[in-house]
Write a protein that holds these residues in place. Structure first.
Motif, PDB file in Angstrom:
ATOM      1  N   HIS A  31      49.343  13.552  -2.952  1.00  8.52           N
ATOM      2  CA  HIS A  31      48.866  13.563  -1.567  1.00  8.52           C
ATOM      3  C   HIS A  31      49.543  12.468  -0.745  1.00  8.52           C
ATOM      4  O   HIS A  31      49.854  12.661   0.435  1.00  8.52           O
ATOM      5  CB  HIS A  31      47.348  13.374  -1.552  1.00  8.52           C
ATOM      6  CG  HIS A  31      46.602  14.446  -2.286  1.00  8.52           C
ATOM      7  ND1 HIS A  31      46.221  15.639  -1.708  1.00  8.52           N
ATOM      8  CD2 HIS A  31      46.166  14.512  -3.570  1.00  8.52           C
ATOM      9  CE1 HIS A  31      45.596  16.387  -2.596  1.00  8.52           C
ATOM     10  NE2 HIS A  31      45.545  15.737  -3.729  1.00  8.52           N
ATOM     11  N   VAL A  32      49.788  11.310  -1.361  1.00 16.00           N
ATOM     12  CA  VAL A  32      50.446  10.224  -0.632  1.00 16.00           C
ATOM     13  C   VAL A  32      51.873  10.623  -0.261  1.00 16.00           C
ATOM     14  O   VAL A  32      52.325  10.410   0.859  1.00 16.00           O
ATOM     15  CB  VAL A  32      50.430   8.940  -1.482  1.00 16.00           C
ATOM     16  CG1 VAL A  32      51.268   7.852  -0.822  1.00 16.00           C
ATOM     17  CG2 VAL A  32      49.000   8.455  -1.685  1.00 16.00           C
ATOM     18  N   THR A  35      52.151  13.384   2.563  1.00 18.14           N
ATOM     19  CA  THR A  35      51.720  12.968   3.902  1.00 18.14           C
ATOM     20  C   THR A  35      52.394  11.690   4.380  1.00 18.14           C
ATOM     21  O   THR A  35      52.106  11.237   5.489  1.00 18.14           O
ATOM     22  CB  THR A  35      50.191  12.761   3.927  1.00 18.14           C
ATOM     23  OG1 THR A  35      49.834  11.726   3.002  1.00 18.14           O
ATOM     24  CG2 THR A  35      49.474  14.044   3.542  1.00 18.14           C
ATOM     25  N   SER A  36      53.275  11.086   3.563  1.00  8.44           N
ATOM     26  CA  SER A  36      53.870   9.802   3.964  1.00  8.44           C
ATOM     27  C   SER A  36      54.810   9.947   5.144  1.00  8.44           C
ATOM     28  O   SER A  36      55.066   8.972   5.853  1.00  8.44           O
ATOM     29  CB  SER A  36      54.613   9.175   2.773  1.00  8.44           C
ATOM     30  OG  SER A  36      55.654  10.033   2.327  1.00  8.44           O
ATOM     31  N   HIS A  42      48.302   9.742   4.469  1.00  9.49           N
ATOM     32  CA  HIS A  42      47.098   9.654   3.647  1.00  9.49           C
ATOM     33  C   HIS A  42      46.956   8.218   3.157  1.00  9.49           C
ATOM     34  O   HIS A  42      47.652   7.789   2.250  1.00  9.49           O
ATOM     35  CB  HIS A  42      47.195  10.618   2.468  1.00  9.49           C
ATOM     36  CG  HIS A  42      45.936  10.715   1.661  1.00  9.49           C
ATOM     37  ND1 HIS A  42      44.909  11.564   1.984  1.00  9.49           N
ATOM     38  CD2 HIS A  42      45.527  10.052   0.550  1.00  9.49           C
ATOM     39  CE1 HIS A  42      43.933  11.437   1.104  1.00  9.49           C
ATOM     40  NE2 HIS A  42      44.302  10.513   0.219  1.00  9.49           N
ATOM     41  N   ASP A  43      46.059   7.455   3.760  1.00 13.27           N
ATOM     42  CA  ASP A  43      45.843   6.049   3.410  1.00 13.27           C
ATOM     43  C   ASP A  43      44.439   5.881   2.865  1.00 13.27           C
ATOM     44  O   ASP A  43      43.532   5.410   3.554  1.00 13.27           O
ATOM     45  CB  ASP A  43      46.047   5.139   4.621  1.00 13.27           C
ATOM     46  CG  ASP A  43      47.497   5.100   5.071  1.00 13.27           C
ATOM     47  OD1 ASP A  43      48.369   5.329   4.229  1.00 13.27           O
ATOM     48  OD2 ASP A  43      47.736   4.855   6.264  1.00 13.27           O
ATOM     49  N   ARG A  44      44.252   6.268   1.625  1.00 13.59           N
ATOM     50  CA  ARG A  44      42.939   6.087   1.004  1.00 13.59           C
ATOM     51  C   ARG A  44      42.829   4.678   0.446  1.00 13.59           C
ATOM     52  O   ARG A  44      43.555   4.282  -0.449  1.00 13.59           O
ATOM     53  CB  ARG A  44      42.733   7.088  -0.128  1.00 13.59           C
ATOM     54  CG  ARG A  44      41.347   7.013  -0.752  1.00 13.59           C
ATOM     55  CD  ARG A  44      41.287   7.666  -2.107  1.00 13.59           C
ATOM     56  NE  ARG A  44      42.090   6.966  -3.112  1.00 13.59           N
ATOM     57  CZ  ARG A  44      42.044   7.233  -4.421  1.00 13.59           C
ATOM     58  NH1 ARG A  44      41.272   8.200  -4.866  1.00 13.59           N
ATOM     59  NH2 ARG A  44      42.796   6.558  -5.267  1.00 13.59           N
ATOM     60  N   SER A 217      42.156  12.142  -5.746  1.00 10.59           N
ATOM     61  CA  SER A 217      42.158  11.776  -4.320  1.00 10.59           C
ATOM     62  C   SER A 217      40.807  11.995  -3.655  1.00 10.59           C
ATOM     63  O   SER A 217      40.569  11.478  -2.560  1.00 10.59           O
ATOM     64  CB  SER A 217      43.235  12.578  -3.578  1.00 10.59           C
ATOM     65  OG  SER A 217      42.984  13.983  -3.700  1.00 10.59           O
TER      66      SER A 217
END
Length: 554
Positions: A31-32, A35-36, A42-44, A217
């Motif tokens: 996911h990172v 979406t980077s 994605h900044d979880r 995630s």
């Protein structure tokens, strides 16, 4: 259908072989990466659970003997460190539940029982912390010590309350509640008996499982001993933490060196900064042997030898295998290609729900037997590493590792790392160690990969017009305003009687000609003079020179 540019480079986050990282589709790193490149990546950032110590809590000297007997003396002296949630979240993205290791640029690394011994001072050898669960969890309320210091019974009660707070608020933190389980009281009846248990292995098993869970995630809370994870990261990676001072207390553990940084801010404040820093971290930016020469808190030879055993770590229903054979560089040994990881995925999903009458000593009897026979499970055939643990890109293990790991988290940092890898490969191919095993064409292909990453392939196409000769440009400074000489000013003479000034000499400057298609410039070496044009295409090969001469032109 649109044709792809054959010279365009598509950077994959890694892992050409999918035999090792089988859970990648559900991993947070997927996911990172996806979406980077978006405007809102994605900044979880995990909510890391950790109990804060009361401000008035100080360990009285009267209870030091009890804490030493129980094995909690060193961890009780650690101050309340501020947990960096962004750092912990960035490290979780590098954790692989398939191997229980962090996949970094320099290879696999992980938290071992050696780290537990030196950073927290917990016992790593002894009985397993396991049995039948029961009782209701409760909260530990601290009273002032002077209310219990009058009698030995009162001091022992205060010690039990302190240990319970360490167990529930630091070592075995849960995400579902803020209470500590009552079954730990069964281990605190006799402090000498308490010290016979391997609290360090039980804590590490809990942390391993929590790290595996939060790679999903969809999770937002993390339990376990985040303090150990943070101390480990600051000890192994010096570019993350500030410099460590020398320990003045001869009885202190290595983790106590961070007590002076309790209120100091960490290197970065955002998870994206940590991601990028870890992505582009050079292969030598790790301390493989941070405990070498550490004079305090020496382990026994048997205990340190058992740290190399491939065996399960047990804490009640939790069973997680440790595999030091995958991180032998941390133990000053050469790292070969490791065997397949040992772990049953069903063990990571066992919960206590509806299992209040289960005796986990009976349920996990097979794994407990392996723990007690771990002397026979120590990794054999080890070769000492006389260097510093750093492996070159041509190492057999590193080549295997890059084929099976996921190198990068962010697309932006992947570009920089990709170019660095290509340059390092070119230098290796042209080095004396290669002994001419590579052709100019192979070196050209590697350099082409680096150029195409930045869409600079146009510099290396077929040459166009011949290079024009250098242009000699004569420059003269603008005339100075008229000024009287000292004699003219003294005698009052007009301006035309002043001493003439010598005309400026013409300055010859060798300017660079316009760069035609297919031409690039490399600085002349070693004279340091003006740059010279070079042609380098797939059809043209430098007629003379060594491999080093070719590298010097890059």
């Amino acid at each position: 259908m649109e044709q792809q540019d054959p010279h365009e480079t598509f950077i994959d986050p890694g892992r050409s072989s999918r035999s090792l990282l089988t859970l990648q589709d559900k991993h947070i790193s997927t996911h990172v990466w996806n979406t980077s490149g978006d405007a809102n990546p994605h900044d979880r950032v995990l909510n890391v659970r950790h109990a804060a110590s009361p401000d008035h809590l100080d360990i009285p000297k009267d209870i030091h003997p009890y804490l030493r007997q129980a094995g909690f003396y060193h961890v009780a002296r650690l101050r309340n460190h501020e947990i960096d949630h962004s750092l912990i979240s960035a490290l979780v993205e590098r954790w692989r539940p398939e191997t229980r290791t962090f996949h970094m640029s320099m290879g696999e690394v992980t938290i071992t029982l050696e780290d537990v011994h030196h950073l927290l001072g917990l016992p790593t050898d002894g009985e397993v912390v396991c049995g039948r669960v029961g009782g209701h969890p409760f909260s530990v309320l601290f009273l002032h010590y002077h209310e219990h210091a009058g009698t030995e019974v009162g001091r022992m009660r205060y010690t039990r309350a302190l240990i319970l707070r360490i167990l529930g608020g630091c070592l075995f933190v849960e995400t579902a509640s803020s209470f500590v389980h009552a079954w730990y009281l069964l281990f605190l009846d006799d402090f000498q008996w308490t010290g016979m248990y391997s609290w360090g292995s039980a804590m590490l098993a809990t942390l391993y499982r929590e790290l595996c869970k939060v790679t999903d995630s969809r999770r937002s809370d993390m339990g376990g001993c985040a303090l150990l994870l943070q101390l480990w990261a600051c000890t192994r990676f010096p570019t993350i933490s500030p410099g460590l001072p020398e320990i003045t207390d001869a009885q202190a553990i290595l983790g106590a060196r961070f007590n002076v940084y309790t209120q100091r801010r960490f290197r970065f404040s955002h998870i994206r900064r940590y991601r990028h820093h870890i992505d582009v971290m050079p292969i030598r930016r790790i301390r493989w042997r941070p405990y070498q020469g550490f004079a305090t808190h020496h382990p026994s030879s048997e205990e340190s030898r058992r740290w190399l055993a491939v065996c399960p770590l047990i804490h009640y229903q939790i069973v997680v295998y440790q595999q030091p054979d995958r991180v032998l560089q941390q133990f000053c040994f050469r790292q070969p290609i490791p065997s397949d990881p040992l772990q049953c995925s069903e063990l990571l999903t066992i919960t206590l729900t509806g299992k209040g009458d289960v005796d986990w000593r009976d349920r996990h009897g097979l794994y407990i037997a392996q723990w007690y026979s771990r002397d026979a499970l120590v990794v054999q055939g080890l070769q000492p590493d006389e260097g510093y643990g750093h492996l070159s890109i041509n190492n057999t293990y590193i080549q295997w590792y890059f084929e099976h790991t996921r190198k990068w988290m962010m697309q932006r940092s992947a570009i920089h790392s990709h170019v660095s890898d290509r340059i390092e490969t070119v230098v290796h191919m042209a080095s004396d160690e290669a002994q001419g095993a590579f052709t100019y064409r192979q070196i050209y292909d590697e350099a082409l990969q680096a150029m195409s990453t930045f869409a600079e392939f146009g510099r290396l196409t077929d040459p166009g017009e011949p290079v024009p000769p250098p242009v000699v440009v004569q420059t003269v400074e603008p005339p100075r305003p008229p000024r009287r000489s000292q004699r003219a000013r003294h005698e009052g003479l007009p301006l035309h009687h002043q001493t003439p000034v010598a005309a400026d000499r013409p300055v010859h400057v060798q300017s660079l000609p316009p760069r035609p298609v297919g031409q690039f410039y490399a600085p002349a070496y070693p004279s340091g003079g003006p740059s010279q044009p070079y042609w380098w295409t797939s059809q043209s090969v430098p007629p003379t020179g060594t491999f080093k001469d070719l590298v010097n032109t890059l």
